[in-house]
Design a protein around this motif. Structure first.
Motif, short mmCIF file in Angstrom:
data_model
loop_
_atom_site.label_atom_id
_atom_site.label_comp_id
_atom_site.label_asym_id
_atom_site.label_seq_id
_atom_site.Cartn_x
_atom_site.Cartn_y
_atom_site.Cartn_z
N UNK A 22 72.82 20.27 1.69
CA UNK A 22 73.69 19.11 1.53
C UNK A 22 74.29 19.01 0.13
N UNK B 215 76.24 13.37 9.22
CA UNK B 215 75.60 13.32 10.56
C UNK B 215 74.39 14.24 10.66
N UNK B 216 74.49 15.43 10.06
CA UNK B 216 73.36 16.36 10.11
C UNK B 216 72.19 15.79 9.32
N UNK B 217 72.51 15.22 8.16
CA UNK B 217 71.46 14.66 7.30
C UNK B 217 70.70 13.57 8.05
N UNK B 219 70.53 13.17 11.26
CA UNK B 219 69.79 13.76 12.39
C UNK B 219 68.49 14.39 11.92
N UNK C 118 68.57 22.45 8.66
CA UNK C 118 69.88 21.78 8.73
C UNK C 118 70.93 22.61 9.45
N UNK C 121 70.32 22.37 13.20
CA UNK C 121 70.59 20.99 13.61
C UNK C 121 72.10 20.78 13.68
N UNK C 122 72.82 21.28 12.67
CA UNK C 122 74.26 21.09 12.66
C UNK C 122 74.96 21.88 13.74
N UNK C 126 74.19 18.74 16.52
CA UNK C 126 75.30 17.84 16.20
C UNK C 126 76.61 18.30 16.81
#
Lengths: 273, 464, 272, 292
Positions: A22, B215-217, B219, C118, C121-122, C126
């Motif tokens: 992130x 959104x990924x964070x 989730x 991540x 998940x992405x 998502x």
């Protein structure tokens, strides 16, 4: 202590990598790329363990004269041959091979003799002496023969005609024929499994048959392009729905497994003692 | 997709930079062209900002189309973007290319160490130049020229001036420097063009949080919370029900069968590396299988494709034997390395199957085209076969050729099932709740989409 | 064609036949090809990983340092860490120190799982969730674009089927609820959708796999068989027909031998 | 054991033997396979057939030796059709092993153009195919999406010179040809995701007619683009190539391969049917025995 440190490492690096995703900043990218380099390097170092294991299994077969042990020599021959070729190259355009092939033969024989010295129970001295002779011969050739030389720090060896021949005429035919065996196995699997035993098997069978008919020109002449449309619909509607559901499930499964590992809930992958 | 577009547009930009650098393209003087055709109307409202959610080294320009875009005789065919660069650029580029040359020379060989020395000297000089370079940008509009940085096709209103973050790359774009931009509307005759007003100064810089990935964070956080919550509940002793899975129950029977027949069990970890989570899940399954194998005193064969997978698998099997109380029965060659070539590995494993005739073959992990080769040969050898993979394209082949197949995520659930530890079952519960949430969100999102509430669906949209 | 190439081409053809013979059963020729290719491919990867992996990723990063300072004076000295970690893997050769190798393994697995969370998940959750809700149903073209067409994959009806199919297949994967009642009904529909999807993708692959065999047929035909029969061919070599007929003889001989063995074993079943 | 039980439990080696015999037979013996032309490939053929002599077609050879069996025949069929109609061709190869494929195809097809032929009742005189006049081979460049975008500006941007090293401006056919606007159609023959780039970076940006030749496995995935009009036609796998040959009345590699495909498919389907008949009869007998 011995047992805890690995799990702490897993947690620290795992958690860092999660958050790194992130953070687009350069510094986080730098660490990310550096760590991925680590993985590659560790993997290459580990290859030595792999080759060691391959050697051990082969030598064990030869030593105990297990069934088919004679073929293990072929593994050794292929392995060491390809390695020698990969680190040597001809000087100039390679119009003169000099004593290259005798050198390769001597080097391979030397390796075989060393191996026999290690694994044999009697006659150790005979093998050792032979190994010495062959080592001496190959060293002498490599000193006095100028038509080729060793290359470790640069990749000339990959252009070596012997290295390429091994690739083009041994690896490629065998690997692509192995791949082509699928043509037969897909047929036998279809014959064996596509039987309308119950509803699920029938659905599998019917969907596969519809799609296979689409590629059969004889059937196409009778049905027109209806078969093509139907099979495309099968791929783009039910298959898409199935794939979507599986992908979501897999995604959750992967994340759950990875979380369990990072948090130390699942420890089965790490040894004890 | 958007990221890709941006990247490729940027790559295109790099190509144009290199071409224009060769041609030394500077702004074409706007004289003498009027007699052929009147110049097009310029673009308006040029703005430039730092590109969002990136590592810096990039500026995004936006503008309003020229009124002549794609219409009339003076139709605009493309927009050419110019950035002001200090004159120092030529010196910097010269040192940089010399530095790059020494790198190539080093690869040929450096017996005296001379090149290495030269390289270090050049590197110092280059670093010094770079630090003055950013100051030189501040001297606008003195000591500099306009340089073309890219072309955007007609109809486009945005352009990303993206450079490399590598300091020694030819398109290195420094952060925190004053950049000035001008955009030209160009007609089919490259000489006929009109420039916009100049925009600047603007800085590029890196961000510390990628808002496109919120959104990924969310989730990940939500799912982590679910997992920890259910694991805690399981630890407290809540009874968690899981429905039976045929493939898992078969594993126990299969080991028993192998013992009765006095034949070995073949466990294939697939072609994944130890960095694939599917393979890691397979390790834990291997651990449970190996423990039972050790208890029953059956033979186990684990040929591996990747050396690290081999190392981990050896650890796993060894500790399973220790757990079963039979550390002496463990032989290191149980888990052995074959080769890292897909079909050579398959050739060897297929040979093993027909020679050792294992009672049971278990395939868990990542599989590619070899899935059917393995499974059909296993069927010839008369083995009971259990497979599990998350490679969607291979699941049909396993379903057709194996006796039991774990589809997709069932592979990840398998270790929890086999272990029957409440803690692991807790995470299954978390997965189910997450799936339920997804189903509900999917339905809600679809309703919203049908009603045209894009604000709601956009909440779930991941922008790279 | 020079003699070296002649030998190689024939050897390649021989290996091709050797692998194909596996379809009948395990035999010495297959074993030759199998063991040879295991060795050669392992050696190949040693060479390639050395030249393309270790050399650029490690040696070249450290090469401006000097060995007696342990390369600490190179421009990127931190690359010593992965080298040390790599060497730590080798402690597995010793029984006493084998536990040290768990550290690099832990790092490896930690990094890999951390990256995966991540990312997967992405990409898997998502993105697919958004794909479900991205477009509303196409009510205008519910039964196909233009005319009535049930096989239109982008019609509203197909979108409804995709949506219901996805949800039901997801329900099939629920672990903690028994498949009973309406829930079981949905799950049943889910597994139907899964099976239809699997069947269709199986059918689609058949053609590609047969093509692989056609490829091999063409290889044998063009680069080997044609050299044996087509004397005008520039690659013609007098050795090719000899090898060709020798191979035919070998195969026929093997078949006869097999038949004889088969008959013998039928005559005396006690021999088994 | 009766016949049907035997059918049920047939050793799979009989399947192999049967398959290998049928495949080799179909490869060697030349028999006619009826090909039904689907509208998706008909559109491509019609488009190229209606081109004026001197028009330019861009053929992107984006496949590797792995997919040769399915995609090479398409190249042969389309390129020969173009050259027979005096349509000029620009070749690109955006996958790593593409140039080898393209080079081989160009040489082979040039050879076959030397002979007089009659296709669909029209007689075509044999002629020599000249590099730079009848075709231009641009070669390979990495980062295919970038190359596709670059060619939208000017072919000279990614390819200052052609595969053989001559500058593009020195080739007669490339004079006045700058980008996709001067091209009549792009035909992408691909076995991977380069097709996606041709659609999203090429067609949707520069709006040229795009025809696709794909491997059988990929085909279904790209049909939605037909509906949206981004793609004007699709040839799917060997079957698509065979359809093109059928329309051009020029049986070649695809029809050869199609014989083997047909044989193999028939064998597989027959075996599946056999297995099911065996199952059906066994089940019926079971019921009878159970009833008594």
């Amino acid at each position: 202590m011995k047992r805890q440190i690995p799990f702490v490492l897993v947690f620290i690096f795992g958690a860092f990598m999660v958050f790194q995703y992130f953070i687009p900043h350069e510094s986080s990218e730098w660490v990310y790329e550096f760590l991925l380099d680590w993985i590659i390097i560790i993997g290459i170092f580990a290859l030595a363990l792999g080759i060691w294991s391959l050697l051990r299994v082969s030598l064990d077969k030869i030593k105990n004269k297990k069934e088919n042990y004679i073929y293990s020599y072929l593994i050794l021959f292929g392995l060491f041959g390809e390695i020698i070729f990969g680190f040597t190259a001809f000087n100039g355009n390679g119009e003169s091979w000099g004593f290259y092939l005798p050198f390769v033969a001597c080097a391979l024989l030397a390796i075989i003799m060393i191996i026999h010295t290690i694994i044999s129970t009697g006659k150790k001295t005979t093998f050792a002496a032979l190994a010495g002779v062959f080592i001496l011969l190959s060293v002498l050739i490599s000193i006095f023969d100028n038509s080729w030389s060793f290359h470790f720090s640069s990749a000339e060896g990959v252009q070596n005609p012997m290295f390429r021949s091994f690739f083009d005429h041994i690896l490629i035919p065998v690997l692509s024929t192995m791949f082509a065996l699928l043509a037969f196995f897909i047929a036998s699997a279809a014959y064996r499994a596509f039987r309308a035993r119950n509803l699920l098997a029938t659905l599998l069978l019917v969907a596969a048959l519809i799609v296979m008919m689409r590629f059969n020109p004889w059937v196409a002449v009778i049905y027109g392009d209806y078969g093509a449309k139907l099979s495309n619909w099968l791929m783009n509607v039910p298959n898409l729905a199935a794939q979507r559901a599986i992908v979501i499930g897999i995604g959750l499964g992967i994340v759950a497994t990875a979380l369990k590992i990072i948090l130390g809930i699942e420890r089965g992958y790490m040894g004890k003692g | 997709m958007k990221l890709k577009t941006v990247i490729f547009i940027c790559l295109l930009l790099l190509a144009t930079i290199s071409v224009s650098a060769q041609e030394g393209a500077e702004i074409v003087p706007e004289t003498d062209t009027t007699e052929q055709m009147p110049p097009p109307a310029p673009i308006s409202l040029l703005t430039a900002v730092d590109t969002d959610n990136d590592n810096g080294h990039s500026v995004t320009l936006t503008w309003e189309l020229s009124p002549d875009d794609r219409q009339g005789a003076k139709s605009v065919m493309s927009y050419e973007i110019f950035r002001w660069v200090p004159l120092m650029r030529d010196t910097v580029e010269q040192v940089r290319s010399e530095l790059a040359n020494t790198g190539q020379e080093l690869e040929v060989g450096d017996p005296t160490g001379e090149i290495k020395e030269k390289r270090n000297r050049l590197r110092d000089e280059y670093e010094g130049l770079l630090s003055r370079y950013s100051d030189a940008y501040g001297q606008y509009p003195n000591n500099g020229v306009w340089k073309s940085v890219g072309v955007s096709p007609s109809g486009s209103t945005t352009f990303a001036d993206k450079g490399s973050k590598e300091r020694e790359a030819f398109d290195y774009l420094p952060d925190y420097c004053d950049f000035y931009y001008q955009v030209f509307a160009v007609t089919s005759d490259a000489g006929i063009r009109t420039g916009s007003e100049i925009f600047g100064p603007v800085h590029s810089y890196g961000q510390w949080f990628n808002t496109g990935r919120i959104p990924i964070f969310v989730a990940v956080l939500f799912f982590s919370f679910l997992t920890i919550y259910f694991v805690q509940r399981a630890k407290k002793g809540d009874d968690l029900y899981v429905r039976p899975l045929a493939g898992i129950e078969a594993v126990d029977d299969a080991i028993g069968r192998a013992t009765e027949m006095g034949k070995p069990i073949l466990y294939v970890l697939g072609l994944g590396t130890a960095s694939d989570v599917a393979t890691i899940a397979s390790f834990t399954i291997l651990g449970r299988v190996a423990k039972k194998v050790a208890e029953y005193q059956t033979a186990l064969i684990v040929p591996t494709y990747d050396p690290i997978v081999m190392t981990v698998a050896q650890e796993v099997v060894k500790s399973a034997y220790i757990d079963a109380g039979r550390p002496d029965d463990f032989k290191e060659d149980t888990v052995h390395f074959v080769t890292q070539s897909q079909f050579a590995y398959v050739a060897a494993v297929n040979g093993t199957m027909l020679r050792e005739l294992p009672a049971t073959n278990i395939y868990m992990g990542k599989f590619f085209a070899e899935s059917l080769l393995l499974a059909e040969t296993g069927a010839v050898a008369g083995s009971i076969q259990i497979a599990g993979t998350d490679e969607i394209a291979q699941i049909p082949f396993f379903i057709v050729a194996c006796d039991y197949t774990l589809i997709g995520e069932e592979l990840y659930a398998a270790s929890a099932y086999l272990g029957r530890e409440p803690v692991l079952l807790g995470s299954l519960k978390a997965q189910d709740w997450a799936k339920a949430a997804l189903v509900i969100l999917g339905i809600a999102g679809l309703v919203a989409a049908n009603l045209g509430w894009t604000d709601f669906t956009d909440l779930f949209h991941v922008i790279n | 064609m020079d003699f070296g190439t002649f030998l190689w081409v024939n050897f390649g053809a021989f290996l091709t036949f050797a692998i194909l013979s596996f379809l009948y059963k395990d035999n010495p020729f297959y074993k030759i090809a199998e063991h040879l290719v295991v060795g050669v491919s392992a050696g190949y990867f040693v060479v390639i990983l050395w030249h393309n992996g270790l050399s650029p990723n490690l040696f070249q990063k450290l090469d401006d340092g000097s060995w007696f300072l342990l390369w600490l004076d190179s421009s990127e000295p931190w690359y010593i860490i992965p080298a040390i970690l790599g060497v730590m893997m080798w402690t597995r050769f010793s029984k006493k120190w084998a536990w040290v190798s768990r550290w690099p393994m832990a790092l490896y697995i930690g990094i890999a799982t951390g990256v995966a969370i991540p990312l997967e998940m992405g990409a898997k959750v998502n993105r697919q969730l958004y794909a479900i809700m991205e477009k509303g149903f196409d009510w205008q073209n519910f039964f196909g674009h233009g005319s009535f067409n049930l096989l239109d994959a982008t019609s509203g009806l197909s979108q409804v089927i995709i949506f219901v199919g996805t949800i039901s297949a997801l329900i099939y994967f629920f672990f903690s609820k028994a498949h009973t009642g309406w829930f079981g009904g949905m799950a049943k529909f889910g597994i139907w959708i899964l099976m239809i999807g699997f069947g269709a993708s199986f059918g689609y692959t058949v053609m590609a796999r047969i093509s692989l065999f056609i490829n091999r047929l063409q290889y044998l035909d063009k680069s080997w068989y044609r050299n044996a029969v087509d004397t005008v061919n520039e690659n013609y070599h007098v050795g090719f027909p000899i090898v060709f007929w020798f191979l035919i003889l070998l195969i026929v001989g093997y078949i006869i031998l097999e038949i004889v063995n088969h008959v013998k074993s039928k005559e005396s079943p006690a021999a088994e | 054991m009766n016949v049907f039980e035997k059918l049920m439990k047939l050793d799979r080696r009989w399947v192999f033997l049967f398959l290998i015999i049928v495949c080799v037979f179909a490869y060697v013996v030349d028999f006619n396979v009826p090909i039904m032309v689907e509208p998706e490939s008909q559109k491509i053929y019609d488009f190229i057939d209606n081109l004026e002599p001197g028009s330019i077609v861009l053929i992107a050879i984006d496949y590797d030796p792995n997919n040769m069996a399915e995609l090479h025949p398409m190249t042969y069929a389309v390129v020969e059709h173009c050259w027979r109609k005096h349509v000029k061709v620009i070749f690109t190869a955006l996958s790593q092993n593409g140039p080898g494929m393209a080079d081989q195809a160009i040489r082979d097809i040039s050879d076959s153009l030397m002979v007089d032929q009659t296709y669909n009742g029209v007689e075509f005189k044999g002629r020599e195919i000249i590099n730079g006049v009848d075709y231009c081979f641009l070669g390979y460049k990495p980062y295919y999406a970038l190359v596709i975008l670059g060619m939208g500006q000017n072919f000279r941007l990614p390819f200052p010179s052609d595969y053989y090293g001559s500058p593009l401006d020195s080739l007669p056919m490339m004079r006045g040809v700058s980008n996709y606007n001067d091209i009549d159609i792009v035909v992408d023959l691909s076995g991977g995701n380069i097709t996606d780039a041709w659609i999203s970076y090429g067609q949707s940006r520069f709006n040229f007619p795009l025809a696709l030749g794909l491997t059988g496995v990929m085909t279904a995935q790209y049909y939605p683009y037909l509906g949206s009009g981004q793609v004007m036609g699709i040839m799917g796998g060997l079957l698509g190539a065979a359809q093109y040959e059928e329309m051009a009345e020029n049986p070649g590699l695809a029809k050869d391969g199609m014989r083997v495909q047909l044989g193999a498919h028939v064998v597989i389907i027959l075996f599946i049917i056999m297995g099911n008949i065996g199952l059906l009869i066994e089940r019926r007998r079971h019921k009878k025995e159970g009833g008594i």
